[in-house]
Design a protein around this motif. Sequence first.
Motif, PDB file in Angstrom:
ATOM      1  N   PRO A   5       0.816  -1.223   0.000  1.00 55.75           N
ATOM      2  CA  PRO A   5       0.000   0.000   0.000  1.00 55.75           C
ATOM      3  C   PRO A   5       0.843   1.263   0.000  1.00 55.75           C
ATOM      4  O   PRO A   5       0.514   2.245  -0.677  1.00 55.75           O
ATOM      5  CB  PRO A   5      -0.811  -0.122   1.302  1.00 55.75           C
ATOM      6  N   LEU A   6       1.976   1.223   0.742  1.00 61.93           N
ATOM      7  CA  LEU A   6       2.858   2.389   0.758  1.00 61.93           C
ATOM      8  C   LEU A   6       3.433   2.642  -0.636  1.00 61.93           C
ATOM      9  O   LEU A   6       3.486   3.793  -1.101  1.00 61.93           O
ATOM     10  CB  LEU A   6       3.990   2.149   1.760  1.00 61.93           C
ATOM     11  N   ALA A   7       3.830   1.558  -1.304  1.00 57.55           N
ATOM     12  CA  ALA A   7       4.380   1.704  -2.656  1.00 57.55           C
ATOM     13  C   ALA A   7       3.347   2.293  -3.599  1.00 57.55           C
ATOM     14  O   ALA A   7       3.654   3.187  -4.390  1.00 57.55           O
ATOM     15  CB  ALA A   7       4.853   0.341  -3.175  1.00 57.55           C
ATOM     16  N   ALA A   8       2.089   1.817  -3.484  1.00 57.62           N
ATOM     17  CA  ALA A   8       1.027   2.342  -4.354  1.00 57.62           C
ATOM     18  C   ALA A   8       0.786   3.823  -4.073  1.00 57.62           C
ATOM     19  O   ALA A   8       0.662   4.635  -4.994  1.00 57.62           O
ATOM     20  CB  ALA A   8      -0.257   1.541  -4.142  1.00 57.62           C
ATOM     21  N   ILE A  12       1.441   6.948  -6.943  1.00 57.96           N
ATOM     22  CA  ILE A  12       0.503   7.950  -7.464  1.00 57.96           C
ATOM     23  C   ILE A  12       0.839   9.326  -6.917  1.00 57.96           C
ATOM     24  O   ILE A  12       0.728  10.331  -7.619  1.00 57.96           O
ATOM     25  CB  ILE A  12      -0.967   7.548  -7.185  1.00 57.96           C
ATOM     26  N   GLY A  13       1.303   9.388  -5.655  1.00 60.94           N
ATOM     27  CA  GLY A  13       1.612  10.692  -5.061  1.00 60.94           C
ATOM     28  C   GLY A  13       2.761  11.384  -5.761  1.00 60.94           C
ATOM     29  O   GLY A  13       2.667  12.544  -6.151  1.00 60.94           O
ATOM     30  N   ALA A  66      -0.159   2.220  -9.621  1.00 58.46           N
ATOM     31  CA  ALA A  66      -0.680   2.086  -8.262  1.00 58.46           C
ATOM     32  C   ALA A  66      -1.793   1.052  -8.190  1.00 58.46           C
ATOM     33  O   ALA A  66      -1.840   0.220  -7.283  1.00 58.46           O
ATOM     34  CB  ALA A  66      -1.193   3.444  -7.771  1.00 58.46           C
ATOM     35  N   LEU A  67      -2.698   1.107  -9.188  1.00 58.52           N
ATOM     36  CA  LEU A  67      -3.815   0.155  -9.200  1.00 58.52           C
ATOM     37  C   LEU A  67      -3.306  -1.272  -9.340  1.00 58.52           C
ATOM     38  O   LEU A  67      -3.786  -2.190  -8.674  1.00 58.52           O
ATOM     39  CB  LEU A  67      -4.775   0.482 -10.340  1.00 58.52           C
ATOM     40  N   ILE A  68      -2.321  -1.457 -10.224  1.00 60.81           N
ATOM     41  CA  ILE A  68      -1.773  -2.800 -10.416  1.00 60.81           C
ATOM     42  C   ILE A  68      -1.119  -3.284  -9.128  1.00 60.81           C
ATOM     43  O   ILE A  68      -1.274  -4.438  -8.721  1.00 60.81           O
ATOM     44  CB  ILE A  68      -0.776  -2.796 -11.595  1.00 60.81           C
ATOM     45  N   LEU A  69      -0.397  -2.372  -8.435  1.00 59.53           N
ATOM     46  CA  LEU A  69       0.240  -2.744  -7.173  1.00 59.53           C
ATOM     47  C   LEU A  69      -0.795  -3.223  -6.160  1.00 59.53           C
ATOM     48  O   LEU A  69      -0.558  -4.175  -5.415  1.00 59.53           O
ATOM     49  CB  LEU A  69       0.997  -1.549  -6.596  1.00 59.53           C
ATOM     50  N   ILE A  70      -1.961  -2.545  -6.146  1.00 63.31           N
ATOM     51  CA  ILE A  70      -2.962  -2.898  -5.152  1.00 63.31           C
ATOM     52  C   ILE A  70      -3.721  -4.154  -5.540  1.00 63.31           C
ATOM     53  O   ILE A  70      -3.892  -5.069  -4.741  1.00 63.31           O
ATOM     54  CB  ILE A  70      -3.957  -1.729  -4.952  1.00 63.31           C
TER      55      ILE A  70
END
Lengths: 73, 272
Positions: A5-8, A12-13, A66-70
Amino acid sequence: MDLTPLAAGLAIGLGAIGPGIGLGIGVSKAMEAIGRNPESYTTLFVPFVLGIALTEAVAIYALVVALILIFVK
Amino acid sequence: MVHVSLKAEPLFSIGPWTVTNSMIGAWIASLILLAAAVYVSRRARIVPNRTQSLVELPFEFIFGVVRDQGGRAWRQILPLIATIFMFILVANWMGILPGVGTIGYYATENGEKVLVPYVRAAAADLNFTLALAIVAFATFVGFGIRMQGLGGYLKEVLLPEPKLLAPLMGPIELISNLSRLISLSMRLFGNVFAGEVLVLVLLAIGPVFVFVVFGLELLFGIVQALVFALLAMTYVVLATIEHHAEGTSGAEGDHGSPNQSNHPAGASASGG
């Protein structure tokens, strides 16, 4: 500890910083042009939308990462 | 906990084909467009009534844009661009309707009970947007080959204009052409899917605030449809642009700018 979650969030941030600045510059220049010459609105419209879309695409890439990471495990 | 699925969920299968809920959404969107087209064209009048105006409004808008900016092939690409625009518009706005993404059946996934909706916004599925992007890609490559010949188009893509920079510019041009496929599909998918997730998350936090996002979703729906159609059109224009002999006019493609930037510099140097 799962840091996904932190990576995602970071993806995006951080990825939104550049497009944010770029969109600000693009829109401000377009507003300036319309302010100086209101008739230029019709000719500006299509290049403006295209430029906005291409700038925004960079943020969308970050969003997709980000979406793929999540969602993709 | 909010449950979001990145890919469209399969509902049932007809033989070897699996029907997903985003396919249902796309079919409903095309049915709406077909019904509107048939209904309005049967009773078309010079002075339109309300229904006819409603259908003509988006078409007249995209017609004006393509006519003014569509280059020399605007008549040939108008049907495709207008269809893409109206199809994406209807598909996007359908995602806001109550029932889309909310009415479904419960399935168990990894021991959790999750809602599988019967209808999903079509553009919230990468297959849909990628299919549209492939159509747009094939169109601009096809128009480029038809207008400039196979050799001429390949030469323009692989060996761009400043001959000295061709080994450097050729791969860049090729990659930028191929990346249009990814950027077109990812932009539409990312926007629509992010919109769906945003609504879901707000629904979980406080349903009172959802109406704010609905207004935003209406705006994004039309902007993304417009952006997709405009980009598809612009790629065709770039592929079919007329290349005159050196220095006849300033209307070159994007790789003409390095040459042009020399002129003001040279003029100011000689003037000063």
